[in-house]
Design a protein around this motif. Structure first.
Motif, short mmCIF file in Angstrom:
data_model
loop_
_atom_site.label_atom_id
_atom_site.label_comp_id
_atom_site.label_asym_id
_atom_site.label_seq_id
_atom_site.Cartn_x
_atom_site.Cartn_y
_atom_site.Cartn_z
N GLN A 38 0.84 -1.19 0.00
CA GLN A 38 0.00 0.00 0.00
C GLN A 38 0.87 1.25 0.00
OE1 GLN A 38 -2.11 -0.95 3.63
NE2 GLN A 38 -3.91 -1.64 2.48
N ASP A 39 0.39 2.28 -0.70
CA ASP A 39 1.06 3.58 -0.71
C ASP A 39 2.52 3.46 -1.13
OD1 ASP A 39 -1.32 4.65 0.21
OD2 ASP A 39 -0.75 4.36 2.30
N GLY A 40 2.76 2.60 -2.10
CA GLY A 40 4.14 2.43 -2.54
C GLY A 40 4.65 3.66 -3.27
N THR A 41 5.86 4.06 -2.93
CA THR A 41 6.47 5.23 -3.57
C THR A 41 7.92 4.92 -3.90
OG1 THR A 41 5.05 6.74 -2.34
CG2 THR A 41 7.05 7.66 -3.30
N PHE A 42 8.32 5.31 -5.11
CA PHE A 42 9.72 5.20 -5.52
C PHE A 42 10.27 6.59 -5.76
CE2 PHE A 42 7.55 1.43 -7.04
CZ PHE A 42 8.39 0.40 -6.65
N ALA B 34 12.70 3.42 -2.10
CA ALA B 34 11.35 2.88 -2.27
C ALA B 34 10.76 2.68 -0.89
CB ALA B 34 11.37 1.56 -3.04
N VAL B 35 9.47 2.90 -0.79
CA VAL B 35 8.81 2.69 0.48
C VAL B 35 7.40 2.20 0.22
CG1 VAL B 35 8.02 5.09 0.63
CG2 VAL B 35 8.22 3.73 2.72
N ALA B 36 6.94 1.33 1.05
CA ALA B 36 5.57 0.83 0.93
C ALA B 36 5.15 0.23 2.26
CB ALA B 36 5.46 -0.22 -0.18
N THR B 37 3.87 0.22 2.47
CA THR B 37 3.32 -0.49 3.61
C THR B 37 2.90 -1.88 3.15
OG1 THR B 37 2.54 1.52 4.67
CG2 THR B 37 1.50 -0.54 5.32
N PHE B 38 3.49 -2.86 3.76
CA PHE B 38 3.18 -4.24 3.41
C PHE B 38 2.05 -4.71 4.33
CE2 PHE B 38 6.59 -5.60 0.50
CZ PHE B 38 7.38 -4.46 0.54
N ASN B 39 0.89 -4.87 3.73
CA ASN B 39 -0.30 -5.24 4.50
C ASN B 39 -0.44 -6.76 4.49
OD1 ASN B 39 -2.81 -5.71 5.55
ND2 ASN B 39 -3.79 -4.00 4.48
N ALA B 76 3.65 -3.74 8.05
CA ALA B 76 4.86 -2.99 8.36
C ALA B 76 5.17 -2.05 7.21
CB ALA B 76 6.04 -3.93 8.60
N GLU B 77 5.63 -0.89 7.57
CA GLU B 77 6.11 0.06 6.55
C GLU B 77 7.61 -0.16 6.39
OE1 GLU B 77 5.02 4.48 6.35
OE2 GLU B 77 7.07 4.44 7.11
N VAL B 78 8.01 -0.39 5.16
CA VAL B 78 9.42 -0.71 4.92
C VAL B 78 9.99 0.27 3.91
CG1 VAL B 78 11.07 -2.48 4.20
CG2 VAL B 78 8.95 -3.14 5.36
#
Lengths: 73, 277
Positions: A38-42, B34-39, B76-78
């Motif tokens: 969710q809410d992935g950003t690069f 890169a960032v994302a919340t892994f649900n 978790a947000e990674v």
């Protein structure tokens, strides 16, 4: 929710190469079903975009239904 | 946009981990974060968040993985960055671990060594070792202690004798274990603890002299204060210091003044050579 920081390689992606989030099994390394990103950003450095030509990439957006396409101007 | 400018690529909305970005055919980018919340609410099992890079034909180039697995059902947000490493959860150096080849102890504050284990500093330092006995046991250290018979013990006990002085020469001739004799002249200090092998009634006198080349000293343990049996010990102790010649004998005994009997068992004798003339 536990926050984590992980290391990634600094690779140059060219024509058609892509990057995506995945979830892998800690033991087998295969993808685990049922996990959503969710809410992935690069953030990226564009090595080719001169910004002065119509059609340049500005802010591509990606979704399951809108995957591997870009918004254009 | 000039070449080299920063791009922000938003991989939205949610997808079954198909969220990602594909470059166009004429594009080259270097992904810098890169960032994302892994649900993992619907995850089939525990999982490790990952960021995978593929070429245009779908071949996996590399997969960067987080250091900690996420439990199924949680999220978790990674954040992924080049050249970083997750901080240690311990927040400090690893706990000290010590092993003697049999026992291994972590977070060491103390360790029990097996019999015969050698402790060394392993360097310029000094091994700081405290020896203590517990639970009815005593450290296996024996320095000049001789558990010898004078009256009634078995002669084989004498195998534990360790009477030597600094030159390595023996101090006592133990061929007659009930009457050890001096092999090296000098001033000796002798201390004996013992147990009588007969019952002493309350109030009976106990005379326990220690003979060392001369008049029998008047070392006395005193009167018994309770019925004493051979199972009680040590019953008493005597000490003396004297100059001993070669051939002089050590002798001690316990006298029950009521019966005149002489009996002694399990004496522990410490002999110290103080000075050689």
């Amino acid at each position: 929710m536990a926050d984590q920081v992980a290391s990634m390689p600094l690779l140059v992606l060219e024509g058609g190469a892509y990057v995506q989030f995945e979830a892998v099994d800690p033991v087998t390394g295969v993808n685990v079903a049922g996990v959503a990103a969710q809410d992935g950003t690069f953030t990226a450095i564009d090595l080719t975009d001169t910004g002065d030509t119509a059609g340049d990439v500005v802010v591509p957006k990606v979704s399951p239904s809108y995957f591997a396409t870009e918004e254009t101007v | 946009m000039a070449s080299g400018d920063q791009l922000v690529i938003r991989a939205i909305p949610v997808g079954p981990l198909s969220g990602g970005y594909e470059t166009s055919l004429a594009q080259s980018i270097a992904v810098t974060s890169a960032v994302a919340t892994f649900n993992g609410a619907s995850a089939a099992g525990d999982f490790i968040p990952a960021l995978a890079f593929y070429d245009s034909s779908g071949t996996l180039l590399t997969r960067a993985v987080a250091s900690t697995a996420i439990t199924a059902g949680t999220s978790a947000e990674v954040s992924f960055y080049p050249f970083v490493q997750a901080a240690s959860s311990g927040g400090g150096s690893a706990a000290l671990e010590v092993t003697d080849g049999v026992h291994t102890v972590t977070a060491v504050t103390e360790i029990d060594f097996t019999s015969g284990a050698t402790v060394s500093s392993g360097g310029a330092g000094i091994a700081d070792v405290a020896i203590s006995g517990g639970g009815g046991y005593t450290p296996g250290t024996q320095v000049g202690v001789y558990s010898a018979p004078f009256q009634s013990c078995a002669p084989t006990v004498a195998v534990n004798a360790s009477f030597v002085h600094s030159s390595g020469a023996a101090l006592l001739d133990l061929s007659n274990p009930i009457l050890p004799t001096i092999l090296t002249a000098g001033v000796y200090s002798v201390h004996v603890t013992f147990q009588a092998d007969s019952v002493f009634t309350v109030g009976s006198g106990i005379f326990a002299p220690l003979a060392m080349n001369g008049p029998v000293p008047t070392n006395m343990y005193g009167a018994a204060t309770a019925n004493l049996s051979p199972t009680i010990g040590p019953l008493g102790e005597v000490s003396n210091t004297n100059y001993m010649r070669v051939g002089d004998a050590l002798q001690t005994w316990v006298v029950n003044n009521d019966t005149g009997a002489r009996f002694i068992e399990w004496p522990t004798i410490v002999v110290v050579l103080i000075a050689v003339p």
